[in-house]
Write a protein that holds these residues in place. Structure first.
Motif, short mmCIF file in Angstrom:
data_model
loop_
_atom_site.label_atom_id
_atom_site.label_comp_id
_atom_site.label_asym_id
_atom_site.label_seq_id
_atom_site.Cartn_x
_atom_site.Cartn_y
_atom_site.Cartn_z
N GLN A 210 65.39 36.97 40.96
CA GLN A 210 66.10 35.79 40.45
C GLN A 210 66.74 36.09 39.10
OE1 GLN A 210 66.46 32.64 42.04
NE2 GLN A 210 67.99 32.52 40.41
N MET A 211 66.02 36.79 38.23
CA MET A 211 66.55 37.14 36.91
C MET A 211 67.79 38.02 37.04
SD MET A 211 64.70 39.26 33.81
CE MET A 211 64.90 40.85 34.66
N GLU A 212 67.70 39.03 37.89
CA GLU A 212 68.83 39.94 38.07
C GLU A 212 70.05 39.20 38.63
OE1 GLU A 212 67.09 42.91 40.54
OE2 GLU A 212 66.31 44.07 38.86
N SER A 213 69.81 38.28 39.54
CA SER A 213 70.90 37.50 40.12
C SER A 213 71.56 36.60 39.07
CB SER A 213 70.38 36.64 41.28
OG SER A 213 71.39 35.81 41.79
N ASP A 214 70.73 35.93 38.26
CA ASP A 214 71.25 35.04 37.21
C ASP A 214 72.04 35.81 36.17
OD1 ASP A 214 70.04 32.96 38.51
OD2 ASP A 214 68.35 32.79 37.13
N LEU A 215 71.52 36.98 35.76
CA LEU A 215 72.21 37.78 34.76
C LEU A 215 73.55 38.30 35.28
CD1 LEU A 215 69.30 39.83 33.13
CD2 LEU A 215 70.65 38.01 32.07
N LYS A 216 73.56 38.70 36.52
CA LYS A 216 74.80 39.19 37.13
C LYS A 216 75.86 38.09 37.15
CE LYS A 216 76.56 41.47 41.29
NZ LYS A 216 76.21 41.99 42.65
N GLU A 217 75.44 36.88 37.50
CA GLU A 217 76.36 35.75 37.54
C GLU A 217 76.83 35.38 36.13
OE1 GLU A 217 76.34 31.04 38.97
OE2 GLU A 217 74.71 32.40 39.56
#
Length: 224
Positions: A210-217
């Protein structure tokens, strides 16, 4: 302030602190153990090298392990295996003869298998902690995070060997006491590591994704 409130950074720092204080201390005391208890100082170096074999065994498979189980889960499980190995070292009849030495080496081999996973992943946990800092506080502080992590590691590296010698002196270098001091120091370090990885470090497989997805966005929006 952000480092203190960064649970992954604190957990990933507390674990090597325990490693260097407990395991380095146990390693120093272990040299005395081989001299005074097993009467075989020459083999101590060979036994000490066993701890490095775990890295070579797991290095080719670490990406698959992480993908299947997650980093936090893998290092926590490895620490539990190590702790169980040193519980065995405490309770098994490790006598000052070849049979006892064989049991001692067997316990170290079991610990090697558990510790190898953590050795392969320890620095990648700090990379995740830096990402967490950005995710949680909105600022990326790589230099500060790594500097504090390295400082506490260096501090523990100095304390560990000294602690082993201090405790050995307090016990009067008594062979029968040294036989229990070594596994107790190892066990203490891995209990702290279980807490550090299993409780303090809060990036499990799901949260990390979830963290990686949020940071990418978030980064994609900032680029626009």
């Amino acid at each position: 302030n952000n480092f203190i409130h960064n649970r992954p950074a604190v957990g990933a720092t507390l674990a090597p602190i325990a490693t260097f204080i407990g395991m380095y201390g146990a390693s120093t005391a272990g040299q005395i153990l081989f001299q005074a208890y097993f009467k075989n100082a020459k083999i101590s170096g060979l036994v000490g090298m066993i701890s490095y074999f775990g890295v070579f065994i797991f290095s080719p498979f670490v990406s698959r392990i992480v993908k299947r189980f997650g980093k936090k889960e893998a290092v926590t499980f490895g620490s539990v295996v190590c702790a169980l190995a040193y519980v065995l070292m405490l309770v098994l009849p490790i006598t000052p003869d070849s049979r006892g030495l064989g049991l001692y080496v067997l316990c170290q081999v079991i610990a090697m298998l558990g510790g190898g996973i953590g050795s392969c992943l320890s620095w990648s946990l700090m990379a995740d902690a830096i990402d967490y800092n950005e995710w949680k506080f909105g600022v990326r502080e790589e230099g500060t995070t790594y500097a504090l992590h390295s400082f506490f590691r260096k501090l523990a590296q100095g304390i560990g060997p000294s602690l082993g010698l201090v405790l050995a002196t307090k016990l009067g270098y008594d062979a029968s006491r040294m036989r229990y001091l070594v596994p107790l120091m190892y066990l203490g370090s891995y209990i702290v590591m279980i807490i550090a990885y299993g409780v303090v470090f809060n990036l499990d497989k799901k949260t990390l994704a979830q963290m990686e997805s949020d940071l990418k966005e978030r980064r994609a929006k900032n680029e626009k």
